[in-house]
Design an enzyme around this catalytic site. Structure first.
Site, short mmCIF file in Angstrom:
data_model
loop_
_atom_site.label_atom_id
_atom_site.label_comp_id
_atom_site.label_asym_id
_atom_site.label_seq_id
_atom_site.Cartn_x
_atom_site.Cartn_y
_atom_site.Cartn_z
N GLY A 54 0.85 -1.21 0.00
CA GLY A 54 0.00 0.00 0.00
C GLY A 54 0.87 1.24 0.00
N ASP B 225 1.69 -2.08 -4.59
CA ASP B 225 0.34 -1.48 -4.52
C ASP B 225 -0.49 -2.05 -5.68
OD1 ASP B 225 -0.48 1.48 -2.91
OD2 ASP B 225 -1.89 0.58 -4.34
N ALA C 28 -12.53 -5.52 14.00
CA ALA C 28 -12.11 -6.92 14.18
C ALA C 28 -10.79 -7.18 13.47
CB ALA C 28 -13.19 -7.86 13.65
N TYR D 171 -14.00 -3.72 10.46
CA TYR D 171 -12.68 -3.06 10.45
C TYR D 171 -12.02 -3.21 11.82
CZ TYR D 171 -9.21 0.71 10.00
OH TYR D 171 -8.04 1.44 9.97
N ILE E 50 -0.17 6.82 4.36
CA ILE E 50 0.86 6.43 5.32
C ILE E 50 1.97 5.62 4.64
CG2 ILE E 50 1.24 5.00 7.38
CD1 ILE E 50 -1.61 5.88 8.32
N LYS F 33 -8.42 -5.12 12.76
CA LYS F 33 -7.29 -4.43 13.39
C LYS F 33 -6.94 -5.04 14.75
CE LYS F 33 -6.43 -1.65 10.01
NZ LYS F 33 -5.18 -1.77 9.25
N SER G 52 -4.31 -0.06 14.05
CA SER G 52 -5.08 1.18 14.23
C SER G 52 -5.41 1.29 15.71
CB SER G 52 -6.37 1.08 13.41
OG SER G 52 -7.36 1.95 13.91
N ASP H 269 -1.67 -7.16 -5.23
CA ASP H 269 -2.84 -7.12 -4.34
C ASP H 269 -2.51 -8.04 -3.15
OD1 ASP H 269 -5.22 -7.60 -3.01
OD2 ASP H 269 -6.42 -7.63 -4.84
N VAL H 270 -2.44 -7.48 -1.95
CA VAL H 270 -2.00 -8.29 -0.80
C VAL H 270 -2.98 -9.39 -0.43
CG1 VAL H 270 -0.59 -6.45 0.21
CG2 VAL H 270 -2.97 -6.71 0.95
N1 NAI Z 1 -5.87 7.18 7.86
C1 NAI Z 1 -6.20 6.80 9.09
O1 NAI Z 1 -6.88 7.52 9.84
C2 NAI Z 1 -5.70 5.51 9.63
C3 NAI Z 1 -5.21 4.49 8.83
N2 NAI Z 1 -4.79 3.32 9.41
C4 NAI Z 1 -4.28 2.23 8.60
O2 NAI Z 1 -3.16 2.67 7.86
C5 NAI Z 1 -3.04 1.91 6.65
C6 NAI Z 1 -2.86 2.87 5.48
O3 NAI Z 1 -3.98 3.73 5.44
P1 NAI Z 1 -3.98 5.14 4.71
O4 NAI Z 1 -2.63 5.51 4.27
O5 NAI Z 1 -4.74 6.06 5.59
O6 NAI Z 1 -4.90 4.74 3.46
P2 NAI Z 1 -4.91 5.26 1.93
O7 NAI Z 1 -6.23 4.81 1.41
O8 NAI Z 1 -4.53 6.69 1.85
O9 NAI Z 1 -3.75 4.39 1.23
C7 NAI Z 1 -3.83 3.00 1.17
C8 NAI Z 1 -2.96 2.46 0.06
O10 NAI Z 1 -3.12 1.02 0.06
C9 NAI Z 1 -3.36 0.59 -1.28
N3 NAI Z 1 -4.14 -0.65 -1.27
C10 NAI Z 1 -5.46 -0.79 -1.03
N4 NAI Z 1 -5.82 -2.09 -1.14
C11 NAI Z 1 -4.70 -2.77 -1.44
C12 NAI Z 1 -4.43 -4.14 -1.69
N5 NAI Z 1 -5.40 -5.05 -1.68
N6 NAI Z 1 -3.16 -4.49 -1.96
C13 NAI Z 1 -2.17 -3.58 -2.01
N7 NAI Z 1 -2.37 -2.27 -1.81
C14 NAI Z 1 -3.62 -1.86 -1.53
C15 NAI Z 1 -4.09 1.74 -1.93
O11 NAI Z 1 -4.02 1.69 -3.35
C16 NAI Z 1 -3.37 2.95 -1.33
O12 NAI Z 1 -2.24 3.30 -2.07
C17 NAI Z 1 -4.31 1.04 6.59
O13 NAI Z 1 -3.99 -0.26 7.01
C18 NAI Z 1 -5.26 1.71 7.57
O14 NAI Z 1 -6.16 0.79 8.14
C19 NAI Z 1 -4.81 3.13 10.76
C20 NAI Z 1 -5.28 4.10 11.57
C21 NAI Z 1 -5.75 5.37 11.09
C1 LIG Z 2 -13.25 7.29 8.84
C2 LIG Z 2 -11.79 7.10 9.01
C3 LIG Z 2 -11.46 5.78 9.60
C4 LIG Z 2 -10.05 5.73 10.05
C5 LIG Z 2 -9.77 4.37 10.53
C6 LIG Z 2 -8.89 4.26 11.69
O1 LIG Z 2 -8.23 3.25 11.80
C7 LIG Z 2 -8.87 5.31 12.70
C8 LIG Z 2 -9.07 4.76 14.07
C9 LIG Z 2 -9.15 5.89 14.98
C10 LIG Z 2 -9.66 5.89 16.17
C11 LIG Z 2 -10.28 4.77 16.83
C12 LIG Z 2 -10.55 4.92 18.07
C13 LIG Z 2 -11.14 3.98 18.96
C14 LIG Z 2 -11.12 4.32 20.21
C15 LIG Z 2 -11.76 3.71 21.38
O2 LIG Z 2 -12.26 2.45 21.24
C16 LIG Z 2 -10.82 3.81 22.57
O3 LIG Z 2 -11.51 3.38 23.64
C17 LIG Z 2 -9.55 3.04 22.38
C18 LIG Z 2 -8.66 3.16 23.61
C19 LIG Z 2 -7.44 2.31 23.45
C20 LIG Z 2 -6.61 2.29 24.70
O4 LIG Z 2 -5.79 3.20 24.86
O5 LIG Z 2 -6.81 1.38 25.47
#
Ligand code: NAI
Ligand SMILES: CCCCCC(=O)CC\C=C/C=C/C=C/[C@@H](O)[C@@H](O)CCCC(=O)O
Length: 248
Positions: A12, A36, A150, A148, A17, A152, A135, A64-65
């Site tokens: 990705g 990617d 689950a 989602y 990120i 993570k 996450s 594709d992972v």
């Molecule tokens: N943005 C956020 O708030 C948060 C993101 N994350 C995690 O961080 C990671 C990256 O997220 P972001 O950079 O925010 O997302 P993003 O959507 O900006 O980038 C994701 C990248 O992964 C690629 N991708 C999607 N499916 C794929 C697949 N099957 N195989 C290979 N590549 C693939 C996409 O083409 C893209 O380049 C994810 O695992 C997400 O769950 C975790 C916490 C918060």
């Molecule tokens: C719409 C955008 C989705 C982004 C996807 C993410 O992965 C973002 C996740 C961000 C926040 C999630 C928060 C969950 C928080 C609570 O459950 C809290 O209680 C967790 C506390 C964890 C701890 O310190 O024990």
């Protein structure tokens, strides 16, 4: 942090990120295999990186992972291209509660496969670092996204167990798991489905509670996880707003 001569593989890697982590590794001297699903954007990014960091520092592999064959081939190609593998970041992830089986395949199966392939290909005597991206939803519930959440939680549990195993067996490979809160990336465009729309308020409360980090802030905070193994295996979880958050 010098990563001269180190070879990294990031899934990705084109956006968000994954792209930011790729740049951190390149700036610190590593060569990076960018995986990617989007071929044209991947080739474009390689061209950008070629002019910023020099030709030969990256390769782009369409992968594709969620496909075992494609991920296997991508690891193989990376080793053919660069000769070895030191750092792996299993970052690719999606948020799609409608197509939840696909989400499990990408977010959980993809991370498990990438980690197992890393263990297979890294040389024990030279150590290695695996960074799995979970996450904050891997530590507590994100009510608008139960599947989602689950996946993570699965990534955290898998990484913890394997990190302990790596330590007990003396594999010389450090497993890290990152638990970012909200980071302002393309991910934010993901829609929650209609059934869950009523939970938007709950999500907004979490936005308010944790804030939304800019990519640069988040990635500066976690770059130390890529330091090479020096003192043997170890593991930790770094939250965006709670660095070095240690679970065991
Ligand atoms: N943005 C956020 O708030 C948060 C993101 N994350 C995690 O961080 C990671 C990256 O997220 P972001 O950079 O925010 O997302 P993003 O959507 O900006 O980038 C994701 C990248 O992964 C690629 N991708 C999607 N499916 C794929 C697949 N099957 N195989 C290979 N590549 C693939 C996409 O083409 C893209 O380049 C994810 O695992 C997400 O769950 C975790 C916490 C918060
Ligand atoms: C719409 C955008 C989705 C982004 C996807 C993410 O992965 C973002 C996740 C961000 C926040 C999630 C928060 C969950 C928080 C609570 O459950 C809290 O209680 C967790 C506390 C964890 C701890 O310190 O024990």
């Amino acid at each position: 942090m010098s990563l001269d001569g180190k070879i990294a593989l990031i899934t990705g890697a084109i956006k968000g990120i994954g792209r930011a982590f790729s740049e951190i590794l390149l700036k610190n001297g590593a060569k990076v295999s960018l995986l990617d699903i989007n071929t044209s954007e991947g080739n474009e990014l390689k061209t950008v990186f070629d002019s910023a960091y020099g030709e030969g520092r990256t390769c782009f592999i369409r992968c594709d992972v969620s496909s075992e064959t494609e991920l296997n081939d991508a690891f193989q190609k990376t080793i053919e291209t660069f000769g070895r593998l030191d750092i792996i970041c299993n970052n690719a992830g999606i948020l799609d509660e409608q197509d939840w089986e696909k989400m499990v395949s990408v977010n959980l199966n993809g991370v498990i496969r990438g980690t197992l392939l890393g263990l297979k290909h890294m040389k024990k005597e030279e150590g290695g670092v695996i960074v799995n991206v979970s996450s904050l939803a891997g530590l507590g519930p994100l009510p608008s996204a139960p599947v989602y959440t689950a996946t993570k939680h699965g990534v955290v549990g898998f990484s913890r167990a394997l990190a302990d195993g790596s330590s007990l067996l003396g594999l010389g490979i450090r497993i890290n798991v990152l638990c970012p809160a909200f980071v302002d990336t393309h991910f934010f465009k993901s829609e929650i489905n209609e059934t869950l729309a009523a939970l938007q308020d709950a999500r907004n409360k979490l936005f308010h509670q944790f804030g939304v980090l800019q990519l640069r802030t988040h990635c500066c905070g976690v770059q130390h996880v890529y330091r090479p193994v020096t003192t043997g295996p170890d593991w930790f979880s770094a939250c965006s707003n709670c660095f070095n958050y240690r679970l065991s």
